[in-house]
Structure formats: structure tokens, C-alpha cells
Enzyme design. Structure first.
Site, PDB file in Angstrom:
ATOM      1  N   HIS A   1      85.368 -53.080   9.009  1.00 28.83           N
ATOM      2  CA  HIS A   1      84.555 -54.179   8.508  1.00 28.83           C
ATOM      3  C   HIS A   1      84.197 -55.123   9.657  1.00 28.83           C
ATOM      4  CE1 HIS A   1      84.782 -53.036   4.390  1.00 28.83           C
ATOM      5  NE2 HIS A   1      86.088 -53.207   4.291  1.00 28.83           N
TER       6      HIS A   1
ATOM      7  N   CYS B   1      79.241 -53.283   9.974  1.00 28.22           N
ATOM      8  CA  CYS B   1      78.093 -54.010   9.441  1.00 28.22           C
ATOM      9  C   CYS B   1      77.792 -55.249  10.294  1.00 28.22           C
ATOM     10  CB  CYS B   1      78.359 -54.438   8.003  1.00 28.22           C
ATOM     11  SG  CYS B   1      78.406 -53.065   6.838  1.00 28.22           S
TER      12      CYS B   1
END
Length: 825
Positions: A393, A442
Site C-alpha cells: 500500500h 498506488c
């Protein structure tokens, strides 16, 4: 006299074999040489290594002395050091032989440029080149098969015009007096150009333009051109109306290239790549065959005249290559990911093939990530290539990228994450040759974080490359297929990583591949940011630095966290003998395998199981002592990694070794049953194996804060490998106390299946603020798409990666998951 500063590895195989014969004795031989080199700490061999040398006598052609010389060569032992050690041993025969060999080496012939196999069209021009160094007056003679070629007595053999008679294999002999040396074979292939069709020409000349034709009569051919030489490509077409031309290089139109012949004077490495010609007229359009043009380096040697060539610069080289790969999967407060394990494993395999020292770590909290990055930075030095990869993440705010650790709270901010730009600045302080960041995460905005960090000024180094798996304010995806998953970024990157191209060119090609895939178009696109001014590639060779002490220290740092426990053999009272083996799946994940070697005839059944593990490890007791690595939770480890063909009895997988605070201790419980008894009997033995792999670094311990980049604007790090003090390190002191330092090899693993692991034993991690109260719960997102990549599971450490089959992109169903971990507005 010869150069005694040259490394031992420069001696020929014949010389090393002769020295080995002289040293294969017990009175004044290889063991005495191993003792003599102990004055040089980086050449010292452990007892285990000496035992491995002695076992070479069991092989038909094995030699303990040859094995020892190979280890010394791997550790950059110079010829001068070897000579002094032989004198210390008073081995007069070996001293005399080595002295005579090195003194006469200046007159030996050495081939610098080997001829290469080539193909060219009939009627064209082709040149084979062979260049050598050695004593003055070198003579060249070319041969076709076994026949001497008249007038073939120069370094270049030129064919012009080419004909079918020139097909065949060629070799060059270089000689001077009684000395001679042959080059490698080179194959010349002459392809006949397609013949023109007179009827087609006749038809094209009489038909009106509205029914015109167009065809290519001469296709371009692949070329291999020396740097700064002339590149000439030709594409000839016929048609009515007359054809027009436009040449393309790597899919981009070449300026002012509108003729049938493409001519580039004084080519450079930037001209390397794929060329095609677009041929068109008013009614039709055709494309020529794509051809690859390779630009090679040819060096100018003093005293030799090279026609049509000027002095070419040496290709870039690294003083070392170091990579830190981190993959976070099992998040405590966020959606768990599946791809990082397979992606880190895949990238580890590829980088090891490029001679990188690789550290691969899974599931790190913020404390451990900070420590890991700090240790990685200390392995960097002037000219070293540093590569950092992160899968997990992440997010990006105001141009700043952040990597999210597994212990990040529900509403994390930059205070809970690792700041990529800070790591970059700290890498620059090490004066590295190349800094590569590959961020597979991301880059959506995190609206929970309103902090705008202020980095210090970056130095102008022109050696930075950022490869983002996705664009700004976009998501990165992973592909879930059964028990294993791959990220889209690595699925495409692994096809290109081994290419000998400037790293930015290689990543550009990855971006093109992703853009051509239907299902990634509009979802995920690689973004490249770079200020790289030189042609530096991940494939560049490693060239020793001017400071061998720094190289030796770096190898020793790597060895600290590279060592697995030695294989153990347990003898139980009942007569059963059990073997314990150890293998590394990642730098912080180890597999223990057990098998019963011997059992008495009166023992009907028996099995050895592990239990009572040290505190701090992540061990799922339900998955211990399994009959296959997959059942134990290892999806990537295969039986091919083991040193014996027989299957072992039981497997146990230990994760999170970085959290091991004390020596690893466990109990081996032997369950057995006698043939004349119904009851099962147990025996137990406690085993202690020290701190394996990355556990030796004690990443869990609090350390002095490392200054952040925002507080460092013009100063440089005070740590330098050239002036390090080994004894000041706690981890290193521990090694000294345990007497295990001498057992760390400089360039090889100490146990089977060990992952490539590099590390230092110094500690300067960053500070770790307490987590704040959550502001807003981060929720996962998931999207589905019907199809993706046709590929098997990632290859094991013993297998070579294969290319991704693009032609089957539309054949599979898959689950398409975002790595994004919070809703965006």
C-alpha cells in the site's frame, strides 16, 4: 616484470592447475597457505570452508588446493599477496614458478576483440574484426574452415561484394614467434535478396494509377556496427505512383529520413534499437521487416591502427550493485495483498542474475522498514548501483510518495509511513553511481494526511531513475490467480529487466508493453521520471573500486545476514539418526526440513517433528511439520532447492526472523514405535542454531535517530566504508564473541537454497513517532476484469524466468485487485 597488483583470477587455468599440483600435499601445501593468508582478514577462510576444500579429494578430478585458490580469487587476492604467502611458507618451487609466470606474462598474447557471427544480404559489405594485445609484431591470419585465406593477414577481414561463396565459419590466428592463439569461430550468413518479377513490373507500368500496386523488393537487414562508424540501412520498393519512404527508430519517426537508404554517420549507443521503414503512395502503405541494430564498443589499443574508428569511451561500470526489495502483504488494519510475495521473489531471481546483492524482506512494520533502509544505505558507496523496490500500500501527496508499513493505523499519515524522497536524499549522500526506485504501489491522494513535508535540497547528480507502477492519482493492480498473485508492473518488468539497455530505455519499453495490453489500457500506466545523463544499465559490469578495503567491508556486511545455520545431525538413544537442514525463501523467511537418515531394524515407524519455538517468530503450529513446502505455507520453495534427490520427511516455515530477539531454539521430538510394542515412544532434543539470516541484525532494537533529509542540506553522512570501525557495531561484536565471524564467506552462500542476501551490521535507524488517533477509517477497493495474463506461478530460485506470452492475453479469467486502500474523492 609483470604487475603483482593484478588479481589472482587473471592467471590462466593451466597456471592455477600447476600451482594446485604443487600445493596438494600435507607438509607444505594448501592448509599452510590457508594459515599464511590469515594476516589478510578478508582472505581468512572458516573451518567449514576448509572442510569443503578437503572434501574435494572425494571427486575424481577434485583438488583442495584448486578450491582454495578459487576462494582466494573470489576475495580479490592479488598476485603479490599470494607470492608473499608462498614465501612465508618457504615453498620455493611455487615461488619460483609464480615469479617466472608473472614476469613473463607481459609477453603473452591476449585477444581483446573477438570476431562475431553476422548475416548480410548478397551484394553488400561485411567485415569481421579480431584484435589482440601482446608482444610487438603480432601477425594475423584468417581461415575459412581449415583453409587459409589469401591476403587475410590483417585484423579485419572484409567481404565486398558478398556472395553465396562467402557462407561459412571463420577463425583468426594471432601469432608472434612460437606463440599463437586462435579466436572464437564466427559464422557468416549471406542471404539472397528476393528477385524482381518482370511481369509485375510490366503490369504496374501499364495499369492506370487507380489500380496501382506497391511492393518491397529489398528489405533492410540486421546490423552490428562499431560505435562512431557508419550505419547504412536500405529498403527498396516498387509501385505506381512511385513510393515514398519514412524510417522509424524504436517506433518513433526519424527526422529527415525520407529516402530508401537510411544513413547515420558516427553512430552512438543511442542509435541502438529496432528500425523499420514505412513505404507508401497515394493508394497503399507497407511496412518493412523490423531489424535490430546493435552498437558495439571497439577499443583503441596503443600501437595499433584502427581504420574508420576513433577512441571510444569505456562503458559505464559499477563498483558494486545492491538491492533492497520490500513487500508488505499482511496489513494489520487494512486490506491484505497477495502479489508482493511473488513479485519480490521474481525480482530477486532476476537481479541475482545481474550480480546484485539482494535483500528480500516481507511484511515489515515501520520500525523494521526504517532500520532496513538505513542498513541498505550503509551498503552504498561511491559508484555503487543502488536499487530499492517496494510493493504494498502507498500514496502520494503534493509530489511526495509514501510507503505504508504493515502496522500503519486505520487512518495513517506521513508520520506512520516511509517517505521516499527522504530515502533518495540519503542515497545521494553516499555518492552512488545509480539510484533506481521501483515503486509498485498506488499513488492516489490520501485525504487523511494534510502534512506537507519539506525535503532538503537534492544534489544535482544526474543518476536518479524513478519507475512508478502507475500514474499520479491512479491505482496499481495485482492479479489474483489461485494461491499466487502477480502485480501488473512486475508481470511486464520481468520480460525486460535483463536487457542490456540504458535503464530508462528498458523502462520505456516496459511502459510500451503495458500500453499495448488491452486490459491495462486506461487502468494502469507506468510513469518514468529520470535525470540520468549517462548510459547506465542494470546489466553494467562490476569493476573494483579504488579502495579494496571498502569492497571487502561491503562483502563482510553482506555476509553477516547471509548465513544460514549449518546442517545438523541428531543421534537419539533408540538408534535413530535425524538430519536437520535449512534453506532461505526470503531474507527473513527460513524453511527447516527434517528427514530420518537411519533407524534400527526393530523400529517400525518414526518421525521427527519440531516444536517449542523461540518467542517472537510467526509460526502457525497447524502448518508445521508438513509433508511438502506448499503444505507448510511456502508457495515458492521447491524440492529442486535441496541438495539431495530424496524427498525429506517434514517441512516447517519460519517467518519474521527480523523479530527474533534471542537465539533460535526449538525442540526436535522423535515419535517412534518398536515392532513388538503397540505404544508410541517419544524422545526429545533441544536445538539452538543462533540467529539465522536477517535476525543477526537485531532490527527490532531501538537505535540512535538517523537525521532526516530535511535537516541535512549540505552536510554528508559521517559514515564511510573507507574509515569504518568494525568493532563499534553491536552486531559485529556479537559475531566476534561467538567466534563466527571467520565463517562468513565473501561471495557465496553457506547453505543450500539461500536467497541472495546483503546487509551491514551497523545501525542508524530513524525515529518512530507514536501513532495518532484515527481520523477516518480507510476502506479497501476492488475492481474486477474478465481477463489477464497467461502465465504459471513464479519460478523457483533454481529456475530461469520466462517471457510473458502477449499472444494469450485475452484467454484467461482473473481477479483484478487494486492496491489502493482508501476511497478517493
Amino acid at each position: 616484470m609483470g604487475d603483482w597488483n593484478l588479481p589472482l583470477g587473471t592467471l590462466g587455468e593451466g597456471v592455477l592447475s600447476r600451482l594446485s599440483d604443487m600445493l596438494d600435499n600435507s607438509t607444505c601445501g594448501w592448509r599452510q597457505l590457508a594459515t599464511a593468508v590469515t594476516d589478510q582478514p578478508h582472505l581468512r577462510c572458516s573451518e567449514k570452508e576448509l572442510m569443503n576444500c578437503s572434501l574435494q579429494v572425494l571427486s575424481a578430478k577434485g583438488s583442495p588446493s584448486r578450491s582454495l585458490l578459487a576462494k582466494l580469487a573470489d576475495r580479490s587476492c592479488s598476485l603479490g599477496v599470494l607470492l608473499q604467502c608462498l614465501k612465508k611458507m618457504d615453498h620455493r618451487e611455487a615461488v619460483r614458478y609464480l615469479t617466472d609466470t608473472v614476469a613473463g606474462s607481459a609477453g603473452h598474447i591476449s585477444i581483446l576483440v573477438q570476431p562475431r557471427s553476422q548475416n548480410a544480404p548478397e551484394g553488400g559489405r561485411l567485415m569481421l574484426t579480431c584484435r589482440a594485445s601482446g608482444p610487438t609484431g603480432l601477425a594475423y591470419q584468417w581461415f575459412k574452415e581449415k583453409e587459409e585465406i589469401p591476403k587475410g593477414s590483417s585484423p579485419e577481414l572484409v567481404f565486398s561484394p558478398l556472395s553465396a561463396a562467402h557462407n561459412g565459419y571463420y577463425i583468426c590466428r594471432i601469432s608472434q614467434g612460437d606463440q599463437f592463439l586462435f579466436s572464437q569461430w564466427a559464422k557468416v550468413s549471406v542471404a539472397q535478396s528476393p528477385t524482381s518479377s518482370s511481369s509485375a513490373l510490366l503490369q504496374a507500368s501499364f495499369l492506370p494509377s487507380t489500380v496501382s500496386g506497391l511492393r518491397i523488393t529489398t528489405q533492410p537487414w540486421p546490423m552490428e556496427v562499431a560505435e562512431r562508424d557508419l550505419l547504412l540501412l536500405e529498403c527498396v520498393a516498387e509501385g505506381n505512383p512511385p513510393p515514398q519512404y519514412q524510417w522509424y527508430h524504436n517506433k518513433e519517426p526519424v527526422s529527415q529520413a525520407h529516402q530508401s537508404c537510411l544513413k547515420i554517420n558516427c553512430v552512438t549507443t543511442a542509435d541502438r534499437g529496432t528500425y523499420r521503414c514505412r513505404v507508401y503512395n497515394l493508394y497503399h502503405e507497407l511496412w518493412s521487416d523490423p531489424v535490430h541494430v546493435e552498437i558495439v564498443f571497439i577499443f583503441c589499443i596503443t600501437g595499433l591502427f584502427l581504420p574508420n574508428l576513433s577512441f571510444a569511451p569505456s562503458p559505464p561500470a559499477a563498483t558494486d550493485k545492491v538491492a533492497l526489495l520490500m513487500g508488505n502483504m499482511n496489513y494489520q488494519h487494512h486490506r491484505q495483498l497477495r502479489a508482493p510475495m511473488a513479485d519480490v521473489h521474481e525480482l530477486t531471481n532476476l537481479l541475482r542474475q545481474l550480480d546484485f546483492k539482494v535483500v528480500s524482506l516481507l511484511d515489515l512494520d515501520r520500525h523494521e522498514m526504517q532500520s532496513a533502509v538505513t542498513e541498505f544505505l550503509l551498503l552504498l558507496d561511491r559508484g555503487v548501483y543502488g536499487l530499492l523496490y517496494f510493493a504494498g500500500h502507498g500514496y502520494e501527496n503534493y509530489g511526495n510518495s509514501f510507503m505504508v508499513p504493515i502496522d500503519a493505523p486505520a487512518s495513517y499519515t506521513s508520520e506512520h509511513c516511509l517517505w521516499v524522497q527522504d530515502v533518495l536524499q540519503r542515497m545521494q549522500e553516499r555518492k552512488t553511481g545509480l539510484n533506481v526506485f521501483l515503486l509498485d504501489m498506488c499513488r492516489k491522494r490520501n485525504f487523511n494526511d494534510d502534512i506537507i513535508p519539506q525535503p532538503g535540497p537534492l544534489k544535482v547528480t544526474a543518476n536518479i531513475v524513478f519507475g512508478y507502477a502507475t500514474c499520479v492519482d491512479a491505482e496499481a493492480y495485482e492479479v489474483n490467480k489461485g494461491s499466487l498473485s502477480n502485480g501488473i508492473f512486475i508481470s511486464f518488468l520481468r520480460q525486460r529487466l535483463l536487457e542490456d539497455e540504458k535503464v530508462t530505455v528498458m523502462l520505456d519499453r516496459v511502459a510500451e508493453d503495458m500500453g499495448q495490453c488491452e486490459i491495462t489500457r486506461g487502468r494502469q500506466a507506468l510513469e518514468l521520471r529520470s535525470n540520468l545523463s549517462e548510459r547506465r544499465a542494470l546489466t553494467d559490469r562490476i569493476q573494483g573500486s579504488d579502495c579494496p578495503e571498502a569492497t571487502s567491508a561491503r562483502n563482510l556486511q553482506w555476509a553477516i545476514a547471509h548465513v544460514l545455520p549449518e546442517r545438523k545431525y541428531l543421534q537419539f538413544d533408540c538408534g535413530v539418526r535425524v538430519q536437520l537442514g535449512f534453506a532461505a525463501e526470503f531474507s527473513n523467511i527460513m524453511i527447516i526440513y527434517t528427514r530420518v537418515l537411519e533407524k534400527p531394524a526393530n523400529v517400525l515407524t518414526c518421525s521427527a517433528q519440531l516444536t517449542d519455538f523461540s518467542e517472537g517468530l510467526e509460526v502457525d503450529l497447524k502448518m508445521t511439520n508438513q509433508e511438502s513446502p506448499q503444505d507448510a505455507g511456502s508457495l515458492l520453495f521447491t524440492l529442486d532447492n535441496l541438495p539431495f534427490p530424496e524427498p525429506v520427511c517434514l517441512y516447517t516455515r519460519l517467518s519474521a526472523l527480523q523479530r527474533l530477539k534471542k537465539d533460535l531454539t526449538f525442540t526436535v521430538c522423535l515419535h517412534y514405535q518398536y515392532s513388538n510394542m503397540d505404544e508410541e515412544v517419544q524422545e526429545r532434543q533441544t536445538v539452538t542454531v543462533g540467529k539465522p539470516l536477517v535476525a543477526k541484525l537485531n532490527l527490532h532494537e531501538p537505535r540512535q535517530p538517523y537525521p532526516s533529509s530535511s535537516s541535512i542540506s549540505s552536510s554528508t553522512s559521517s559514515f564511510d566504508l573507507r574509515s569504518l570501525s568494525l568493532a563499534e557495531s553491536s552486531s559485529f561484536s556479537e559475531c566476534l564473541e561467538s567466534g563466527s565471524l571467520a565463517s562468513f564467506p565473501a561471495s557465496e552462500t553457506s547453505s543450500v537454497g539461500s536467497a541472495s542476501t546483503c546487509w551491514s551490521y551497523y545501525s542508524h535507524p530513524g525515529d518512530f513517532p507514536d501513532t495518532t488517533a484515527p481520523r477516518k477509517v480507510n476502506l479497501p477497493e476492488e475492481t474486477l476484469s474478465p481477463e489477464f495474463l497467461d502465465e504459471d506461478r513464479p519460478k523457483s530460485l533454481s529456475e530461469k524466468p520466462l517471457s510473458l506470452p502477449h499472444e494469450h492475453l485475452d484467454d484467461l479469467t482473473f481477479s483484478f485487485h487494486s492496491k489502493q486502500n482508501f476511497h478517493s474523492c
